[in-house]
Design an enzyme around this catalytic site. Structure first.
Site, short mmCIF file in Angstrom:
data_model
loop_
_atom_site.label_atom_id
_atom_site.label_comp_id
_atom_site.label_asym_id
_atom_site.label_seq_id
_atom_site.Cartn_x
_atom_site.Cartn_y
_atom_site.Cartn_z
N SER A 76 0.82 -1.20 0.00
CA SER A 76 0.00 0.00 0.00
C SER A 76 0.86 1.26 0.00
CB SER A 76 -0.95 -0.05 1.20
OG SER A 76 -1.93 0.95 1.10
N ASP A 78 -8.61 -5.74 -5.15
CA ASP A 78 -8.36 -4.47 -4.48
C ASP A 78 -8.85 -3.33 -5.36
OD1 ASP A 78 -7.37 -2.29 -3.10
OD2 ASP A 78 -5.26 -2.72 -3.54
N HIS A 121 -6.49 -6.10 -1.14
CA HIS A 121 -5.36 -5.20 -0.92
C HIS A 121 -4.25 -5.87 -0.10
CE1 HIS A 121 -3.86 -1.06 -0.66
NE2 HIS A 121 -3.71 -1.19 0.63
#
Ligand SMILES: *[C@@H]1O[C@H](CO)[C@@H](O)[C@H](O)[C@H]1NC(C)=O
Ligand SMILES: *[C@@H]1O[C@H](CO)[C@@H](O)[C@H](O)[C@H]1NC(C)=O
Ligand SMILES: *[C@@H]1O[C@H](CO)[C@@H](O)[C@H](O)[C@H]1NC(C)=O
Ligand SMILES: *[C@@H]1O[C@H](CO)[C@@H](O)[C@H](O)[C@H]1NC(C)=O
Ligand SMILES: *[C@@H]1O[C@H](CO)[C@@H](O)[C@H](O)[C@H]1NC(C)=O
Ligand SMILES: *[C@@H]1O[C@H](CO)[C@@H](O)[C@H](O)[C@H]1NC(C)=O
Ligand SMILES: *[C@@H]1O[C@H](CO)[C@@H](O)[C@H](O)[C@H]1NC(C)=O
Ligand SMILES: *[C@@H]1O[C@H](CO)[C@@H](O)[C@H](O)[C@H]1NC(C)=O
Ligand SMILES: *[C@@H]1O[C@H](CO)[C@@H](O)[C@H](O)[C@H]1NC(C)=O
Ligand SMILES: *[C@@H]1O[C@H](CO)[C@@H](O)[C@H](O)[C@H]1NC(C)=O
Ligand SMILES: *[C@@H]1O[C@H](CO)[C@@H](O)[C@H](O)[C@H]1NC(C)=O
Ligand SMILES: *[C@@H]1O[C@H](CO)[C@@H](O)[C@H](O)[C@H]1NC(C)=O
Length: 550
Positions: free
Chosen positions: A211, A433, A502
Site C-alpha cells: 500500500s 483491491d 489489498h
C-alpha cells in the site's frame, strides 16, 4: 494497510431503471457435479513450532526476548522472538524510537539475510500485517482466536516487522519529518541500532511492504543504497504489493471506470449511473488518457499530469469517490480493500480504520491491551492505533493522515535506482483491491524508465502458479494452482493474484509465500510448479541461489 482516501462525493441525480434480471434457476441443477470433500475426519493439529537453539540470545538482546508461551490469547509456543524499542540515531540523547518484532527463521539453515515488512497508511502499524498477513500466527477478521500461520514468512527467513515512522503504533517520539527522504534517514538510524544489537553486520536486506509502503519501501531501499555502507545497509531486493508508487490521479481516478466495468457483476450499479459515469470519464479526458497511455509498450516520454480532481468545487472528476459512494449504497458492507465482501462486517482485532472493520461495543483492540504491551516490551499505556490519527509527516501539528511532500518513487528515479542496483524488484497486486487496482499500478509503471527502456513491453500475462500444500488447516487456508499472472522485464517482476484483496499475503498466502521464495532467490519464477522449498526436506539453506532474472 490503509492508503488514505478522503470521501468527498458529489452525487448526481439519476433516473430509475429497473434491472431486468432473468433468474432461470434450476436449469443447470440436473446433474450435480461431485465435489471432493477434503475435510479430514480428524481435526487439524497445529504443527509444533520448531524449537531450536536460541540463535540471537546475547547480553545485548536479552532485554528484548519475548516469552514464546506468554502471548495473550495465543495458546501455543510462538518460538524465539525479540521485541521492543530501538533509537533512530546513535546519539545517546536520542528519545525517538521505533518498535520492532523480530523472528529468527525457523528453517534449519538460513542464509545471512533479513526481510523487513512495512505496512503503509501513512501512519499504519506493521503489526497489522503481522497479525493478519504474513506473521507466525494470524488472527484474521471474523475469526475466534489466533492460529499458527502455515504460510508464515518466518518459515523461510529472518523477519522483522517495524512500526514506523515515529508516531506510529508503539513507536515513541513526536513526529517531525515532512518527506520520505527524512523517513528513510530515520529508518536507517533505527536499522543501524538493530544491526549492532543483533550483530547482523553485512547481512543481505530485503525490504517489503504494502500500500503506502509503495512509497516507504523504495525510498528506504534507496536510502540504504545512498548510505554506501554494506556493513549496515546491504540491499538485496524489494517487494511491494498493492502499492502507490506514482501519481494518485492516475492510480485511482483514471483507471477506476474500467475497473468497475470489469467487476460490474459484483458492483451491480444501475444503468443510469453507469451511463453518467461513462460520460464523465470522457469529459474529464480520462478516456483518451487511458487509451493513450495504458499501452504495452507505452508511448515514449512522460505521461502528462492531469488536474487534481480534489482542486475543484464539484469533485466531478473524482470518479473514485463517486463510484465508492454509489457502491456503498448497493452494498453497505462493501470493502474497497476486498471487493467481494458483503454484509455482515467481520469483527476485527485491530480496531476500526477501514470500511469493513467492525468492533462490537466493548471489544478491545489487541495491541492496545496492557497484557500484550507488557509481553512485547512496549511502553504500557501507549494508545495503540492500527493507523494513527496523528499526521506523521506534519511536524506533529495536524491531525489526520495527511500526505507527505514526496513525489511517487516511480516518477523521480528512486524506484529506478533500486531496480537497477539489485535487478530484484517484485511488484504485486491483488485483483480484488479497488483502492489501488492492478491496472492503475501498471499505468504508473508505464511512466517509469529503468535499465535502458521505458515501461513494460508486454502486459504481464504468463500464468502464475502457487504450489499445493499438503496440510489442510481449516483455520488458515491458501489457494493453489493457477492464481494469477506475471511478467518480468529488466529486473522488475510484476504479478497479480486474482482472488486477493489489498492485503495480498492475507488473502492469498500461498502466492505471497512463493513470491518471497522468488525474491530470496530460492525459486526461479512464478511459472515454477515445484513445491514450496520448505516442503522438500532437503533445502540447501546455505544460499544456493537461482539465477536472477534480468
Ligand atoms: C442509481 O445509482 C445512483 C448512484 O448511487 C443513485 O443515486 C440512484 O438513486 C440509483 N437509481 C436507482 C433507480 O436506484
Ligand atoms: C512464559 O509465560 C508462561 C505463561 O504465562 C509462564 O508460565 C512462564 O513462566 C513464562 N516463562 C518465562 C521464562 O518467563
Ligand atoms: C526533529 O527533531 C530532532 C530533535 O528532537 C532534531 O534533531 C531534528 O533535526 C528534527 N528533524 C526535522 C526534520 O525537523
Ligand atoms: C562507496 O564506498 C566505496 C568503498 O568505501 C568507495 O570506493 C566509493 O567511492 C563510495 N561511493 C560513493 C558514491 O560514496
Ligand atoms: C486490465 O488491463 C488488461 C489489459 O488491457 C485487461 O485485459 C483487463 O481486463 C484489465 N482489468 C481490469 C480489471 O480492468
Ligand atoms: C480536457 O481536454 C480539453 C482539451 O485539451 C481541455 O480543454 C479541457 O479543459 C479538459 N478537461 C478537463 C476536465 O480537464
Ligand atoms: C511521469 O514521469 C515524469 C518523470 O519522468 C514525471 O515528471 C511525471 O509527473 C509523471 N507523470 C505522471 C502522470 O505520473
Ligand atoms: C486504548 O487504550 C487507551 C488507554 O491506554 C484508551 O484511552 C483508548 O481508548 C484505547 N483505545 C481503544 C480503541 O480501545
Ligand atoms: C508546527 O508547529 C510549529 C510550532 O508552532 C511550527 O514551527 C511549524 O511550522 C508547524 N508545522 C507545520 C507543518 O505546520
Ligand atoms: C541488471 O540487468 C540489466 C539488464 O536488464 C543489466 O544490464 C545490468 O548489468 C544488471 N545489473 C545488475 C546490478 O546486475
Ligand atoms: C511452515 O512451517 C510449518 C511448521 O514447520 C509447517 O507445518 C508448514 O508446512 C510450513 N509451510 C510451508 C508452506 O512450507
Ligand atoms: C551449499 O549446499 C550444497 C548442498 O549441501 C553444497 O553442495 C554447496 O557446496 C554448499 N555451498 C556453500 C557455498 O557452502
Amino acid at each position: 494497510m490503509k492508503f488514505a482516501q478522503t470521501l468527498c462525493s458529489a452525487l448526481w441525480a439519476s433516473t430509475t431503471l429497473a434491472a431486468n434480471s432473468l433468474h432461470k434457476r434450476g436449469v443447470f441443477n440436473k446433474a450435480r457435479p461431485a465435489v471432493e470433500r477434503r475435510v479430514a475426519n480428524q481435526p487439524f493439529k497445529h504443527p509444533e513450532i520448531q524449537k531450536r537453539a536460541t540463535r540471537f540470545m546475547s547480553d545485548k538482546t536479552k532485554e528484548f526476548s519475548v516469552n514464546g508461551t506468554g502471548i495473550p490469547e495465543v495458546e501455543f509456543d510462538i518460538g524465539e522472538s525479540y521485541a521492543g524499542l530501538l533509537p533512530i540515531s546513535d546519539d545517546p540523547a536520542e528519545t525517538r524510537k521505533l518498535f520492532f518484532w523480530f523472528f529468527p527463521s525457523t528453517a534449519a539453515e538460513t542464509p545471512k539475510e533479513i526481510v523487513i515488512w512495512l505496512n503503509g497508511g501513512p501512519g499504519c502499524s506493521s503489526l497489522s500485517g503481522f497479525l493478519t498477513e504474513n506473521g507466525p500466527f494470524t488472527w484474521m477478521s471474523g475469526t475466534m482466536a489466533p492460529v499458527p500461520n502455515p504460510y508464515s514468512w518466518t518459515n523461510l527467513t529472518n523477519m522483522i516487522w517495524v512500526e514506523q515512522p515515529v508516531g506510529v503504533g508503539y513507536s515513541q517520539g513526536t513526529p517531525n519529518i515532512t518527506d520520505e527522504v527524512q523517513l528513510a534517514t530515520e529508518f536507517r538510524g533505527f536499522y543501524k541500532s538493530f544491526v549492532d544489537v543483533f550483530d547482523v553486520h553485512g547481512w543481505d536486506i530485503y525490504v517489503t511492504g504494502e500500500s503506502y509502503a509503495g512509497f516507504y519501501v523504495p525510498y528506504i531501499a534507496d536510502g540504504f543504497l545512498q548510505a554506501n555502507d554494506t556493513d549496515y545497509f546491504k540491499l538485496a531486493g524489494i517487494s511491494i504489493n498493492d502499492p502507490i508508487i506514482g501519481d494518485e490521479t492516475n492510480q485511482q481516478q483514471v483507471c477506476i471506470l474500467p475497473y468497475v466495468e470489469y467487476w460490474q457483476n459484483l458492483m451491480y450499479l444501475n444503468d443510469t449511473f453507469m451511463t453518467q459515469m461513462r460520460e464523465r470519464q470522457d469529459q474529464c479526458n480520462y478516456t483518451d488518457y487511458w487509451d493513450t497511455y495504458f499501452q504495452f509498450p507505452p508511448p515514449s516520454g512522460p505521461q502528462p499530469v492531469l488536474p487534481d480532481p480534489f482542486n475543484s468545487d464539484t469533485y466531478a472528476c473524482d470518479m473514485f469517490d463517486n463510484f465508492y459512494a454509489a457502491i456503498l449504497e448497493v452494498n453497505p458492507c462493501f470493502n474497497i480493500y476486498h471487493i467481494t465482501e458483503t454484509c455482515p462486517h467481520p469483527f476485527s482485532q485491530l480496531g476500526i480504520v477501514n470500511t469493513g472493520d467492525y468492533q462490537p461495543p466493548g471489544a478491545q483492540v489487541y495491541f492496545n491491551r496492557t497484557d500484550v504491551q507488557v509481553a512485547l516490551h512496549a511502553v504500557v499505556g501507549t494508545n495503540w492505533q492500527q493507523c494513527t490519527d496523528t499526521n506523521v509527516f506534519g511536524n506533529g501539528n495536524a491531525t489526520s493522515s495527511a500526505r507527505d511532500a514526496s513525489v511517487g518513487p516511480a516518477n523521480n528515479g528512486v524506484l529506478q535506482r533500486v531496480i537497477e542496483a539489485t535487478n530484484n524488484t517484485i511488484i504485486g497486486s491483488g485483483d480484488l483491491d479497488m483502492l489501488l487496482s492492478t491496472n492503475g499500478t501498471l499505468l504508473a509503471i508505464q511512466n517509469m524508465t529503468w535499465n535502458g527502456a521505458q515501461g513494460l513491453h508486454a502486459y504481464p500475462s504468463t500464468p502464475l502458479y502457487a504450489p499445493h500444500h499438503p496440510e489442510y488447516n481449516l483455520g488458515a487456508l491458501a489457494g493453489a494452482g493457477i492464481q494469477g499472472h506475471w511478467g518480468a522485464e529488466r529486473g522488475l517482476t510484476f504479478y497479480t493474484a486474482q482472488l486477493a484483496g489489498h492485503e495480498l499475503p492475507g488473502y492469498t498466502p500461498g502466492v505471497a509465500y512463493r513470491m518471497l521464495e522468488i525474491l530470496l532467490g530460492r525459486v526461479e519464477d512464478f511459472s515454477s510448479t515445484e513445491s514450496f522449498t520448505t516442503q522438500k526436506g532437503e533445502f540447501t539453506g546455505n544460499g544456493t541461489i537461482y539465477r536472477r532474472r534480468a
